[in-house]
Write a protein that holds these residues in place. Structure first.
Motif, PDB file in Angstrom:
ATOM      1  N   TRP A  59      56.338   5.497  11.799  1.00  0.00           N
ATOM      2  CA  TRP A  59      56.070   6.438  12.903  1.00  0.00           C
ATOM      3  C   TRP A  59      56.437   5.807  14.238  1.00  0.00           C
ATOM      4  O   TRP A  59      57.001   6.470  15.114  1.00  0.00           O
ATOM      5  CB  TRP A  59      54.612   6.865  12.924  1.00  0.00           C
ATOM      6  N   ILE A  60      56.090   4.529  14.399  1.00  0.00           N
ATOM      7  CA  ILE A  60      56.415   3.817  15.649  1.00  0.00           C
ATOM      8  C   ILE A  60      57.936   3.744  15.810  1.00  0.00           C
ATOM      9  O   ILE A  60      58.474   4.057  16.872  1.00  0.00           O
ATOM     10  CB  ILE A  60      55.790   2.395  15.646  1.00  0.00           C
ATOM     11  N   LYS A  61      58.637   3.361  14.744  1.00  0.00           N
ATOM     12  CA  LYS A  61      60.108   3.247  14.786  1.00  0.00           C
ATOM     13  C   LYS A  61      60.778   4.569  15.129  1.00  0.00           C
ATOM     14  O   LYS A  61      61.797   4.584  15.809  1.00  0.00           O
ATOM     15  CB  LYS A  61      60.635   2.762  13.432  1.00  0.00           C
ATOM     16  N   THR A  62      60.246   5.676  14.626  1.00  0.00           N
ATOM     17  CA  THR A  62      60.889   6.978  14.815  1.00  0.00           C
ATOM     18  C   THR A  62      60.295   7.750  15.995  1.00  0.00           C
ATOM     19  O   THR A  62      60.629   8.922  16.192  1.00  0.00           O
ATOM     20  CB  THR A  62      60.769   7.844  13.544  1.00  0.00           C
ATOM     21  N   GLY A  63      59.428   7.103  16.774  1.00  0.00           N
ATOM     22  CA  GLY A  63      58.830   7.779  17.922  1.00  0.00           C
ATOM     23  C   GLY A  63      57.972   8.974  17.528  1.00  0.00           C
ATOM     24  O   GLY A  63      57.906   9.963  18.252  1.00  0.00           O
ATOM     25  N   LYS A 122      58.385  11.181  15.266  1.00  0.00           N
ATOM     26  CA  LYS A 122      59.169  12.396  15.004  1.00  0.00           C
ATOM     27  C   LYS A 122      58.474  13.275  13.983  1.00  0.00           C
ATOM     28  O   LYS A 122      57.740  12.795  13.127  1.00  0.00           O
ATOM     29  CB  LYS A 122      60.545  12.032  14.462  1.00  0.00           C
ATOM     30  N   GLY A 123      58.743  14.557  14.083  1.00  0.00           N
ATOM     31  CA  GLY A 123      58.179  15.491  13.121  1.00  0.00           C
ATOM     32  C   GLY A 123      56.787  15.950  13.496  1.00  0.00           C
ATOM     33  O   GLY A 123      56.079  16.524  12.677  1.00  0.00           O
ATOM     34  N   GLY A 124      56.379  15.678  14.731  1.00  0.00           N
ATOM     35  CA  GLY A 124      55.083  16.177  15.210  1.00  0.00           C
ATOM     36  C   GLY A 124      53.876  15.455  14.647  1.00  0.00           C
ATOM     37  O   GLY A 124      52.814  16.052  14.495  1.00  0.00           O
ATOM     38  N   LYS A 125      53.998  14.174  14.323  1.00  0.00           N
ATOM     39  CA  LYS A 125      52.850  13.399  13.846  1.00  0.00           C
ATOM     40  C   LYS A 125      51.747  13.456  14.885  1.00  0.00           C
ATOM     41  O   LYS A 125      51.992  13.269  16.076  1.00  0.00           O
ATOM     42  CB  LYS A 125      53.232  11.946  13.592  1.00  0.00           C
ATOM     43  N   LYS A 126      50.544  13.721  14.425  1.00  0.00           N
ATOM     44  CA  LYS A 126      49.410  13.850  15.348  1.00  0.00           C
ATOM     45  C   LYS A 126      48.850  12.496  15.771  1.00  0.00           C
ATOM     46  O   LYS A 126      49.069  11.505  15.093  1.00  0.00           O
ATOM     47  CB  LYS A 126      48.306  14.675  14.693  1.00  0.00           C
ATOM     48  N   ASN A 127      48.145  12.511  16.865  1.00  0.00           N
ATOM     49  CA  ASN A 127      47.396  11.361  17.366  1.00  0.00           C
ATOM     50  C   ASN A 127      48.282  10.173  17.758  1.00  0.00           C
ATOM     51  O   ASN A 127      47.863   9.025  17.686  1.00  0.00           O
ATOM     52  CB  ASN A 127      46.336  10.914  16.334  1.00  0.00           C
ATOM     53  N   SER A 128      49.506  10.478  18.207  1.00  0.00           N
ATOM     54  CA  SER A 128      50.424   9.396  18.566  1.00  0.00           C
ATOM     55  C   SER A 128      49.862   8.530  19.693  1.00  0.00           C
ATOM     56  O   SER A 128      50.111   7.324  19.723  1.00  0.00           O
ATOM     57  CB  SER A 128      51.798   9.944  18.946  1.00  0.00           C
ATOM     58  N   ASP A 129      49.082   9.118  20.602  1.00  0.00           N
ATOM     59  CA  ASP A 129      48.496   8.326  21.687  1.00  0.00           C
ATOM     60  C   ASP A 129      47.565   7.247  21.129  1.00  0.00           C
ATOM     61  O   ASP A 129      47.639   6.082  21.521  1.00  0.00           O
ATOM     62  CB  ASP A 129      47.763   9.221  22.694  1.00  0.00           C
TER      63      ASP A 129
END
Length: 159
Positions: A89-93, A95-102
């Motif tokens: 997820w970190i590598k792909t920023g 992508k795909g609307g992953k929740k809770n990125s903050d």
């Protein structure tokens, strides 16, 4: 249960409704020493509170470069870290609307300072530390003067 002086952390998150008022609880154990943390938020989700418990525990530490084990009943957290989903997820920023990125980004940055192993425990079972974290989390969620989960409310355009 503990070998020598390794930091043991138990965490749990709770949400009254999903989304709804929520809270987290954490217990940090170093030998015989115990420290409890908890906070409640006016509007959030269960997964965010599970993550906030881990983040709050890590932020409370004064030493870095130590080994620690985090026990949680959240398969979301255990699988995301132990199965290396988070790295992707970190590598792909995200992508795909992953929740809770903050929160995942915050956790990721903090985690680089420690050697962390996650272990899953069955929730609402016979583990007294997990049960205590659940009590801390639900009490915090039911409390007054709840904090604002700015990441959640901003993402959902509520603030």
């Amino acid at each position: 249960m503990q070998q020598g002086h390794q930091l043991i952390i138990y965490t749990d998150g709770a949400s009254r409704g999903n989304p709804g008022p929520g809270g987290y609880g954490a217990i940090l154990m170093w030998g015989e020493k115990r420290k409890e943390l908890a906070a409640g938020y006016r509007l959030t989700t269960n997964n965010r509170m599970e993550l906030m418990g881990v983040i709050a525990a890590l932020e409370s530490l004064t030493k870095t470069n130590i080994a620690l084990t985090v026990y949680t009943d959240s398969k979301y957290i255990v699988d995301s870290v132990e199965k290396r989903w988070l790295d992707n997820w970190i590598k792909t920023g995200f992508k795909g609307g992953k929740k809770n990125s903050d929160l995942w980004t915050k956790y990721y940055k903090l985690s680089r300072q420690f050697s962390i192993k996650f272990k899953w425990v069955k929730g609402h079972a016979d583990n007294p530390f997990n049960n205590r974290c659940d009590e801390l989390a639900t009490t915090a969620a039911d409390g007054k003067q709840l904090l604002i989960d700015e990441g959640y409310e901003a993402e959902n355009k509520l603030i």
